[in-house]
Design a protein around this motif. Structure first.
Motif, PDB file in Angstrom:
ATOM      1  N   THR A  71       0.715  -1.097  -0.027  1.00  0.00           N
ATOM      2  CA  THR A  71       0.110  -0.061   0.164  1.00  0.00           C
ATOM      3  C   THR A  71       0.900   1.130   0.143  1.00  0.00           C
ATOM      4  OG1 THR A  71      -1.778  -1.133   1.203  1.00  0.00           O
ATOM      5  CG2 THR A  71      -1.941   1.169   1.278  1.00  0.00           C
ATOM      6  N   LEU A  72       0.829   1.893  -1.034  1.00  0.00           N
ATOM      7  CA  LEU A  72       1.452   3.117  -1.110  1.00  0.00           C
ATOM      8  C   LEU A  72       1.357   4.354  -0.036  1.00  0.00           C
ATOM      9  CD1 LEU A  72       1.733   3.457  -5.066  1.00  0.00           C
ATOM     10  CD2 LEU A  72       2.935   2.137  -3.471  1.00  0.00           C
ATOM     11  N   ALA A  73       2.408   5.004   0.091  1.00  0.00           N
ATOM     12  CA  ALA A  73       2.336   6.369   0.915  1.00  0.00           C
ATOM     13  C   ALA A  73       3.452   7.125   0.852  1.00  0.00           C
ATOM     14  CB  ALA A  73       2.646   5.658   2.481  1.00  0.00           C
ATOM     15  N   ASP A  74       2.930   8.537   1.179  1.00  0.00           N
ATOM     16  CA  ASP A  74       4.181   9.592   0.721  1.00  0.00           C
ATOM     17  C   ASP A  74       5.404   9.358   1.284  1.00  0.00           C
ATOM     18  OD1 ASP A  74       2.014  10.924  -0.214  1.00  0.00           O
ATOM     19  OD2 ASP A  74       1.817  12.487   1.125  1.00  0.00           O
ATOM     20  N   ALA A  75       5.505   8.776   2.467  1.00  0.00           N
ATOM     21  CA  ALA A  75       6.730   8.395   3.025  1.00  0.00           C
ATOM     22  C   ALA A  75       7.653   7.238   2.459  1.00  0.00           C
ATOM     23  CB  ALA A  75       6.392   7.910   4.566  1.00  0.00           C
ATOM     24  N   THR A  76       7.099   6.610   1.518  1.00  0.00           N
ATOM     25  CA  THR A  76       7.962   5.445   0.892  1.00  0.00           C
ATOM     26  C   THR A  76       8.175   6.032  -0.732  1.00  0.00           C
ATOM     27  OG1 THR A  76       5.993   4.473   0.006  1.00  0.00           O
ATOM     28  CG2 THR A  76       6.863   3.586   2.077  1.00  0.00           C
ATOM     29  N   GLU A  77       8.096   7.361  -1.013  1.00  0.00           N
ATOM     30  CA  GLU A  77       8.296   7.927  -2.280  1.00  0.00           C
ATOM     31  C   GLU A  77       9.591   8.400  -2.439  1.00  0.00           C
ATOM     32  OE1 GLU A  77       6.231   7.833  -5.072  1.00  0.00           O
ATOM     33  OE2 GLU A  77       5.356   6.348  -3.719  1.00  0.00           O
ATOM     34  N   PHE A  78      10.468   8.004  -3.325  1.00  0.00           N
ATOM     35  CA  PHE A  78      11.876   8.566  -3.404  1.00  0.00           C
ATOM     36  C   PHE A  78      11.958   9.700  -4.451  1.00  0.00           C
ATOM     37  CE2 PHE A  78      12.266   3.816  -3.006  1.00  0.00           C
ATOM     38  CZ  PHE A  78      13.026   3.818  -1.813  1.00  0.00           C
ATOM     39  N   SER A  79      11.054  10.189  -5.128  1.00  0.00           N
ATOM     40  CA  SER A  79      10.955  11.389  -5.605  1.00  0.00           C
ATOM     41  C   SER A  79      11.241  12.450  -4.591  1.00  0.00           C
ATOM     42  CB  SER A  79       9.699  11.692  -6.486  1.00  0.00           C
ATOM     43  OG  SER A  79       9.791  13.035  -7.229  1.00  0.00           O
ATOM     44  N   LYS A  80      11.887  13.491  -5.061  1.00  0.00           N
ATOM     45  CA  LYS A  80      12.238  14.722  -4.121  1.00  0.00           C
ATOM     46  C   LYS A  80      11.088  15.472  -3.683  1.00  0.00           C
ATOM     47  CE  LYS A  80      15.802  18.193  -3.791  1.00  0.00           C
ATOM     48  NZ  LYS A  80      16.935  19.000  -4.611  1.00  0.00           N
TER      49      LYS A  80
END
Length: 451
Positions: free
Chosen positions: A398-407
């Protein structure tokens, strides 16, 4: 280091088959079984890929990494990390930066910067303007992916609206023209009309009005004009981010891709989302062209299978949260980060029986390599560059902002669950991503083209 990838389910050139793959000196050295006896396998690090799919690295022909000049949102280093985390091993970046990449000198400066910062392989488009034809004509078509043409304004406002400039560009361009097609007059007219209706309280000032401002009519008018110009002049035209059913009538599927002069790209979000998703995801999915109806989505999905659409590009376009979510419709920026999850979305379509896994590889790996004439990438072949991704399709996340690598640090898909995971990514034989960990001491290479 050399690697022996064992027991993989290899997805390549329309087939899925069990094999071991030996990676040595940056290349695919051998494909088969019993490769331990190969002289180059001596001392190779063994990776057991049992239960996983080995695919060619994804080639993303359409990204906005915001470097130089907009690096508060993104830069080549951070976005290339997001790319390899999603199995993307090569990217082609757009010219609407600061300064805009509209001269060969500025183009070479970006290549030099990428050689120091990028984990993935890279190329950059030269931007067309109303008055830089001399720069376009001086391009080395073996060293640059193409020319980016904005036939509708978007972030960076690089609109080319001179009939003379368009005619000259289509007649004389030495390589592929990648076009953003939305009719500017239609957009301006619809924007003014929607502003009046918002002010009168007859329309909301939220993301649901985006398909009214950036309409299907604006897309078709511009795309049809571009196709007419290309057909008349013989230009090599690639229309990017097709978002409507109507535009599909402009393309062919009765000849091989290598023989086509006019081709089409769409993006994962036009295949995964539809107009109804604005109510939930709001400005997070505001992009140009707009995400449109369920009927448009269904037609685009069908076009992937029939060969009317040739490639998938992400249009990865990060903005800061405050640029997206502060203010009203008319102040919210268009574009969002997407490169980390493009393969995830396409594999969801496999789960839904929209596509097969070999078709996804065809659209995201093989076809971009063929369409752009990329030298020895996009396929799993002996002697070719070892750009590879291992994918586990038997998991959930389940995706979350905390797991995003984009700056920019957020994703429009936060809270959504996907059922695949890239476990390993190799770029030129270097293991750059492994089970959530980056090995970022190596750098990608400049793409070369057999044009």
């Amino acid at each position: 280091m050399n690697y022996l990838i064992k027991n993989a389910s290899v997805v390549n050139e329309g087939k899925v088959f069990e094999a071991d793959v030996l990676v040595a000196e940056g290349l695919i050295a051998a494909i088969g079984s019993g490769l331990e006896s190969n002289s180059k396998a001596s001392g190779a690090h063994i990776i057991d890929a049992r239960g996983k799919y080995l695919i060619p690295g994804v080639i993303d022909e359409h990204v906005h990494f915001r470097d130089p000049g907009l690096t508060q949102k993104a830069d080549i280093f951070t976005e290339s990390r997001a790319a390899v985390a999603g199995g993307v091993t090569s990217f082609m970046d757009m010219p609407n930066t600061v300064p805009q990449t509209v001269t060969r000198q500025l183009l070479e400066e970006k290549f030099a910067m990428a050689s120091e910062k990028s984990l993935a392989n890279y190329s950059f488009y030269l931007g067309a303007t109303n008055d830089n034809l001399s720069e376009v004509l001086g391009m080395d078509k073996s060293a640059v992916c193409g020319i980016k043409l904005f036939m509708g304004s978007s972030t960076g406002n690089m609109l080319v609206d001179s009939d003379g400039a368009l005619e000259a560009l289509f007649r004389e361009a030495p390589c592929l023209i990648a076009a953003h097609c939305e009719d500017e007059a239609t957009i301006r007219q619809d924007t003014a009309r929607c502003k009046e209706l918002v002010q009168a309280g007859q329309l909301p000032s939220d993301a649901t009005i985006h398909p009214l401002v950036r309409s299907a009519e604006a897309c078709y008018r511009s795309s049809s004009r571009a196709v007419e110009l290309a057909a008349r002049t013989g230009a090599r035209l690639h229309i990017m981010h097709i978002s409507t059913a109507a535009e599909l009538s402009l393309f062919r599927n009765d000849i091989p891709l290598a023989e086509k002069r006019i081709t089409a790209e769409t993006c994962p979000h036009y295949l995964y989302l539809a107009q109804e998703d604005y109510a939930e995801l709001g400005f997070g999915i505001k992009c140009n062209p707009a995400i449109k109806t369920q009927d448009d989505r269904a037609a685009l999905r069908k076009a992937l299978c029939s060969g009317l659409i040739d490639t998938i590009g992400t249009d990865h376009a990060p903005h800061l949260k405050e640029e997206k979510f502060t203010g009203d419709y008319f102040t919210s920026k268009s574009g969002f980060p997407s490169i980390q999850h493009s393969l995830d979305i396409m594999l969801e379509l496999v789960r839904e029986d929209v596509l097969t896994l070999p078709q996804v590889v065809q659209l995201m790996c093989h076809n971009p390599a063929t369409l752009y004439g990329i030298d020895r990438r996009g396929f799993i072949r002996e002697g070719w560059h070892a750009d590879l991704a291992l994918v586990d399709t038997e998991c959930s996340k389940t995706l979350a902002d905390a797991t995003e690598f984009s700056k920019c640090g957020w994703t429009p898909y936060a809270g959504r669950t996907f059922h695949s995971r890239v476990t390993h990514t190799f770029v030129n034989g270097n293991l750059v991503f492994e089970n959530g960990i980056f090995h970022d001491d190596s750098r990608g290479e400049r793409l070369r083209f057999n044009n």
